[in-house]
Design a protein around this motif. Sequence first.
Motif, short mmCIF file in Angstrom:
data_model
loop_
_atom_site.label_atom_id
_atom_site.label_comp_id
_atom_site.label_asym_id
_atom_site.label_seq_id
_atom_site.Cartn_x
_atom_site.Cartn_y
_atom_site.Cartn_z
N MET A 142 22.20 -6.68 -3.05
CA MET A 142 22.06 -7.94 -3.78
C MET A 142 20.62 -8.44 -3.72
O MET A 142 19.84 -8.06 -2.85
CB MET A 142 22.97 -9.01 -3.19
N ARG A 143 20.29 -9.34 -4.65
CA ARG A 143 19.01 -10.05 -4.60
C ARG A 143 19.17 -11.40 -5.29
O ARG A 143 19.78 -11.51 -6.35
CB ARG A 143 17.91 -9.25 -5.29
N GLY A 144 18.63 -12.45 -4.66
CA GLY A 144 18.62 -13.78 -5.26
C GLY A 144 17.23 -14.38 -5.14
O GLY A 144 16.30 -13.74 -4.62
N GLU A 156 21.54 -18.04 -6.44
CA GLU A 156 22.17 -17.64 -5.20
C GLU A 156 23.10 -16.47 -5.48
O GLU A 156 23.97 -16.55 -6.34
CB GLU A 156 22.95 -18.80 -4.59
N SER A 157 22.92 -15.40 -4.74
CA SER A 157 23.74 -14.21 -4.93
C SER A 157 24.74 -14.09 -3.79
O SER A 157 24.36 -13.95 -2.63
CB SER A 157 22.85 -12.96 -4.98
N PHE A 158 26.04 -14.18 -4.14
CA PHE A 158 27.12 -14.08 -3.17
C PHE A 158 27.65 -12.65 -3.12
O PHE A 158 27.83 -12.02 -4.17
CB PHE A 158 28.28 -15.00 -3.56
N ALA A 159 27.97 -12.17 -1.92
CA ALA A 159 28.65 -10.88 -1.82
C ALA A 159 30.07 -11.00 -2.37
O ALA A 159 30.51 -10.19 -3.19
CB ALA A 159 28.69 -10.41 -0.38
N ILE A 160 30.81 -12.01 -1.92
CA ILE A 160 32.14 -12.33 -2.44
C ILE A 160 32.20 -13.83 -2.66
O ILE A 160 31.81 -14.61 -1.79
CB ILE A 160 33.25 -11.91 -1.46
N SER A 161 32.66 -14.25 -3.83
CA SER A 161 32.84 -15.67 -4.11
C SER A 161 34.07 -15.83 -4.98
O SER A 161 34.60 -14.87 -5.53
CB SER A 161 31.60 -16.25 -4.81
N SER A 162 34.54 -17.08 -5.08
CA SER A 162 35.77 -17.30 -5.84
C SER A 162 35.85 -18.74 -6.30
O SER A 162 35.17 -19.62 -5.76
CB SER A 162 37.00 -16.96 -4.99
N PRO A 184 11.61 -15.22 3.12
CA PRO A 184 11.99 -16.62 2.89
C PRO A 184 12.57 -16.90 1.51
O PRO A 184 13.37 -17.81 1.36
CB PRO A 184 10.66 -17.37 3.10
N ASN A 185 12.19 -16.12 0.50
CA ASN A 185 12.69 -16.37 -0.85
C ASN A 185 14.06 -15.74 -1.10
O ASN A 185 14.69 -15.98 -2.13
CB ASN A 185 11.70 -15.85 -1.89
N ASP A 186 14.54 -14.93 -0.17
CA ASP A 186 15.80 -14.23 -0.36
C ASP A 186 16.96 -15.23 -0.35
O ASP A 186 17.29 -15.81 0.68
CB ASP A 186 16.03 -13.20 0.74
N TYR A 187 17.61 -15.41 -1.49
CA TYR A 187 18.71 -16.38 -1.61
C TYR A 187 20.00 -15.58 -1.78
O TYR A 187 20.56 -15.49 -2.87
CB TYR A 187 18.47 -17.29 -2.81
N TYR A 218 16.90 -15.09 6.84
CA TYR A 218 16.77 -16.02 5.72
C TYR A 218 17.98 -15.99 4.77
O TYR A 218 18.00 -16.73 3.79
CB TYR A 218 15.50 -15.72 4.93
N GLY A 219 18.95 -15.17 5.05
CA GLY A 219 20.17 -15.21 4.25
C GLY A 219 20.82 -16.58 4.34
O GLY A 219 20.85 -17.20 5.41
N GLN A 220 21.37 -17.09 3.25
CA GLN A 220 21.84 -18.48 3.23
C GLN A 220 22.97 -18.72 4.22
O GLN A 220 22.93 -19.67 4.99
CB GLN A 220 22.29 -18.85 1.81
N PHE A 221 24.01 -17.89 4.19
CA PHE A 221 25.10 -18.05 5.16
C PHE A 221 25.91 -16.76 5.25
O PHE A 221 25.89 -15.92 4.35
CB PHE A 221 26.03 -19.21 4.79
N GLY A 222 26.65 -16.64 6.36
CA GLY A 222 27.57 -15.53 6.51
C GLY A 222 28.91 -15.82 5.87
O GLY A 222 29.42 -15.03 5.08
N PHE A 223 29.51 -16.99 6.22
CA PHE A 223 30.84 -17.34 5.74
C PHE A 223 30.87 -18.79 5.29
O PHE A 223 30.15 -19.64 5.83
CB PHE A 223 31.88 -17.13 6.85
#
Length: 356
Positions: A142-144, A156-162, A184-187, A218-223
């Motif tokens: 992924m890349r954001g 923002e690029s999510f691995a899994i979202s719903s 730092p720019n990785d969203y 710098y990833g936004q969040f895990g879960f």
Amino acid sequence: MGQTQSKHKPPSEDAMTITTYKNEDLDEALWAARPGAVIQLQPERTYYTRGPWQFRNRGHISLPSGCTLVATGATIMLRDAEQTASSGLRVDRDLPILWAGSETRIEGGTWHCNAAGHPGWFTQGIRFFGRFDIGKAIITGMRGTRTPNQTINPVESFAISSEGDTAGSSVVGVRVEDSGGNEPNDYVSGIFVGSTVPWSPGQKISKVTLCDVRLGRYGQFGFACNGMTEFANCHAVASRGFYNDTGDTRAILRNCELHGSYAAVSMVGLKNCTREVGVVGGSLEGERVVEWDEGSTANMLGTVSVSNAACQGKYLAAIACRPGRPTVIFSGCTITGDALHSMTPGSPKAIVLPCE
């Protein structure tokens, strides 16, 4: 951007046919799929998709409602992705690998979003619209962007979202790896069990089990989640281990290991919401173990309760909220590091109860 799928009718006998696809074109199978179909991919083969923007005549849903995609041992790669949706050229330059309708199931597969193959564009993982199941998949590539150049908004690029009515969904044994988060720019973000249908007692609980998200500092969040979700025996490395800054959050995290360079658990209020988060066992590690930040305008109700967990950080709690009842509670935890308390004027201090 989202398309909510209506509840599908029971599939016909013909729709239940299991088909094994031997060629490399996954889109051929997706175009042919009807609600209730089972698509069987062959192990040790690589399949290619151009993503959901090509599926304009069915709301950009790649995998129709009620379908199962069995990809154990196979690789699915985004290649030569379609860049024009029904609304026109994607101004945010976002390229998901797959959109799936309600009551869909994905078993296995390495889902390669192939950021390197789409320079100047931002590749994303799998998005579900309604209740879903996914297990034993790997998501990568992924890349954001936080600071857009050729886009209108940050992406923002999510691995899994719903979104939609996702109550009762399950995510089991999913790994997110090699998907940015090191700059730092990785969203990029991990697993988000989102719901745009308000959750109420009596509804089914979604479950995320044995998942491992590694996004770098710098990833936004895990879960993250909205409607009631149980996370069990999960592991995350990101800026924030568990996070939400959108709607309501109701979650319990059992025996999870959350490593956040910024915060292990972070609740941010950008609008009025309720946040009820219980952490039981496991470990929380970050500069802030728990952050509660209502901002200047939101009214964020609820608590973060941490019990019998190993907590390590410079700040045990960082709290910015209106005067009132405590919002962060620790009970029976092992606490190491400086374990300072940071509070804005008027914010109640976290409650720390010793082991019995």
